[in-house]
Design a protein around this motif. Structure first.
Motif, PDB file in Angstrom:
ATOM      1  N   CYS A   8       0.865  -1.189   0.000  1.00 15.72           N
ATOM      2  CA  CYS A   8       0.000   0.000   0.000  1.00 15.72           C
ATOM      3  C   CYS A   8       0.896   1.232   0.000  1.00 15.72           C
ATOM      4  O   CYS A   8       1.560   1.541   0.991  1.00 15.72           O
ATOM      5  CB  CYS A   8      -0.912  -0.002   1.227  1.00 15.72           C
ATOM      6  N   CYS A  31      -6.613  -7.357   3.124  1.00 17.53           N
ATOM      7  CA  CYS A  31      -6.518  -5.970   3.597  1.00 17.53           C
ATOM      8  C   CYS A  31      -6.956  -4.974   2.528  1.00 17.53           C
ATOM      9  O   CYS A  31      -7.475  -3.901   2.840  1.00 17.53           O
ATOM     10  CB  CYS A  31      -5.088  -5.652   4.022  1.00 17.53           C
ATOM     11  N   THR A  32      -6.754  -5.330   1.260  1.00 19.43           N
ATOM     12  CA  THR A  32      -7.086  -4.397   0.178  1.00 19.43           C
ATOM     13  C   THR A  32      -8.588  -4.159   0.062  1.00 19.43           C
ATOM     14  O   THR A  32      -9.022  -3.149  -0.487  1.00 19.43           O
ATOM     15  CB  THR A  32      -6.559  -4.913  -1.177  1.00 19.43           C
ATOM     16  N   PHE A  33      -9.398  -5.089   0.590  1.00 19.25           N
ATOM     17  CA  PHE A  33     -10.847  -4.960   0.505  1.00 19.25           C
ATOM     18  C   PHE A  33     -11.453  -4.323   1.757  1.00 19.25           C
ATOM     19  O   PHE A  33     -12.633  -3.981   1.760  1.00 19.25           O
ATOM     20  CB  PHE A  33     -11.492  -6.340   0.295  1.00 19.25           C
ATOM     21  N   ILE A  34     -10.614  -4.177   2.794  1.00 18.93           N
ATOM     22  CA  ILE A  34     -11.162  -3.669   4.053  1.00 18.93           C
ATOM     23  C   ILE A  34     -10.453  -2.384   4.461  1.00 18.93           C
ATOM     24  O   ILE A  34     -10.850  -1.285   4.064  1.00 18.93           O
ATOM     25  CB  ILE A  34     -11.049  -4.736   5.165  1.00 18.93           C
ATOM     26  N   GLU A  35      -9.358  -2.500   5.221  1.00 19.27           N
ATOM     27  CA  GLU A  35      -8.690  -1.313   5.762  1.00 19.27           C
ATOM     28  C   GLU A  35      -8.083  -0.422   4.688  1.00 19.27           C
ATOM     29  O   GLU A  35      -7.960   0.791   4.873  1.00 19.27           O
ATOM     30  CB  GLU A  35      -7.592  -1.725   6.756  1.00 19.27           C
ATOM     31  N   HIS A  36      -7.689  -1.017   3.548  1.00 24.98           N
ATOM     32  CA  HIS A  36      -6.960  -0.245   2.529  1.00 24.98           C
ATOM     33  C   HIS A  36      -7.755  -0.102   1.232  1.00 24.98           C
ATOM     34  O   HIS A  36      -7.175   0.057   0.154  1.00 24.98           O
ATOM     35  CB  HIS A  36      -5.605  -0.901   2.262  1.00 24.98           C
ATOM     36  N   LYS A  37      -9.046  -0.138   1.354  1.00 24.12           N
ATOM     37  CA  LYS A  37      -9.899  -0.002   0.174  1.00 24.12           C
ATOM     38  C   LYS A  37      -9.697   1.376  -0.463  1.00 24.12           C
ATOM     39  O   LYS A  37      -9.611   2.387   0.223  1.00 24.12           O
ATOM     40  CB  LYS A  37     -11.366  -0.188   0.592  1.00 24.12           C
ATOM     41  N   ASN A  38      -9.607   1.389  -1.806  1.00 20.86           N
ATOM     42  CA  ASN A  38      -9.413   2.622  -2.597  1.00 20.86           C
ATOM     43  C   ASN A  38      -8.051   3.275  -2.374  1.00 20.86           C
ATOM     44  O   ASN A  38      -7.840   4.429  -2.741  1.00 20.86           O
ATOM     45  CB  ASN A  38     -10.518   3.653  -2.296  1.00 20.86           C
ATOM     46  N   HIS A  39      -7.106   2.546  -1.774  1.00 20.62           N
ATOM     47  CA  HIS A  39      -5.748   3.062  -1.612  1.00 20.62           C
ATOM     48  C   HIS A  39      -4.928   2.757  -2.866  1.00 20.62           C
ATOM     49  O   HIS A  39      -5.341   1.949  -3.714  1.00 20.62           O
ATOM     50  CB  HIS A  39      -5.078   2.433  -0.391  1.00 20.62           C
ATOM     51  N   ILE A  57      -2.497   0.745  -4.488  1.00 21.11           N
ATOM     52  CA  ILE A  57      -1.966  -0.589  -4.206  1.00 21.11           C
ATOM     53  C   ILE A  57      -1.164  -1.095  -5.405  1.00 21.11           C
ATOM     54  O   ILE A  57      -1.606  -0.973  -6.556  1.00 21.11           O
ATOM     55  CB  ILE A  57      -3.107  -1.584  -3.906  1.00 21.11           C
TER      56      ILE A  57
END
Length: 261
Positions: A161, A172-180, A182
């Protein structure tokens, strides 16, 4: 009765084709031994001629001989392999230990990011046989396996990220880091290596420039030393000349006085 021990050079148990320890050894009728797969490949290439030869002594056979496993030689080779492991592969200080070994720990050669275990050569072969056909992610042996796994989701940290500047797992990409922002961990490593290479190049250029400046400074100092030494010599010559000129009239007067007397 004590077991007889015979010291044998490991080179005696190398296959003449692959130059490695014999695997599934077979012996031809001329007395030479090879890995079964090695001699089979050699003879497969001679099928058209229908004449088969020993790679070492070149004795020919026709028809193609049947190959039987040399059980006694296989047992000896297995003991040689274990001896070599004992001598060369025992884990020492700073080595990654095999997680499967009991008692004496051998040096790990690979780590599995799926099983979260590190394996010595023997246990790696068992691991590959057990999971044959399944995709297990092997990497160079590391004692930092837990650091490569997401503590929250227990998944491999395979993406990076850029927004938060940290490695994360796919969950993590679907929860805490969504739309970050990546990217894959491999892409980030490549980018970091490129940046590091450029930084090293810049630092190297700076070092070279500093060395060049230092050399010029040394040359300047040396030049000033030579110039100062010349000035000192010239000053000494001038002082001596002045002294001589100042003393000359007195010497002449003394000479005249001594002549008249």
């Amino acid at each position: 009765m004590a077991e007889a021990r015979i010291s044998v050079d490991q080179k005696e148990f190398l296959c003449a084709v692959c130059l490695d320890l014999l695997k599934d050894p077979v012996t031809t009728s001329c007395g030479h031994s090879y890995c079964k797969i090695c001699i089979t490949d050699c003879w497969d290439q001679e099928d058209q001629k229908r004449v088969y030869s020993c790679p070492q002594c070149r004795q020919t056979f026709s028809p193609r001989p049947a190959l039987a496993r040399n059980t006694m030689l296989a047992e000896v080779v297995e003991k040689v392999k274990k001896t070599r492991l004992s001598a060369d592969c025992v884990a020492g200080a700073g080595d990654v230990q095999c997680d499967v070994c009991t008692g004496r720990k051998y040096k790990a050669v690979k780590s599995c990011l799926v099983c979260l275990n590190s394996y010595c050569q023997n246990h790696l072969e068992q691991h590959e046989n057990l999971f044959r056909g399944k995709r297990h992610n092997l990497t160079e042996a590391t004692g930092r396996l837990q650091e490569m796994i997401c503590q929250k989701h227990e998944k491999l940290l395979e993406v990076f990220c850029r927004t938060d500047q940290k490695c994360i797992c796919m969950m993590c990409t679907f929860i805490e880091h969504k739309n970050h922002d990546i990217v894959s961990a491999a892409e980030q490593r490549t980018e970091k290596k490129k940046q590091l290479k450029e930084t090293q190049k810049t630092l190297q250029q700076r070092i070279q420039q500093r060395e060049k400046d230092l050399q010029q400074l040394r040359e300047t100092v040396e030049s000033h030393k030579v110039s100062l030494e010349k000035k000192r010599s010239l000053s000494q010559i001038i002082r001596n000349t002045i002294l001589i000129l100042c003393l000359t009239p007195f010497r002449l007067q003394n000479c005249l006085n001594s002549t008249w007397h």
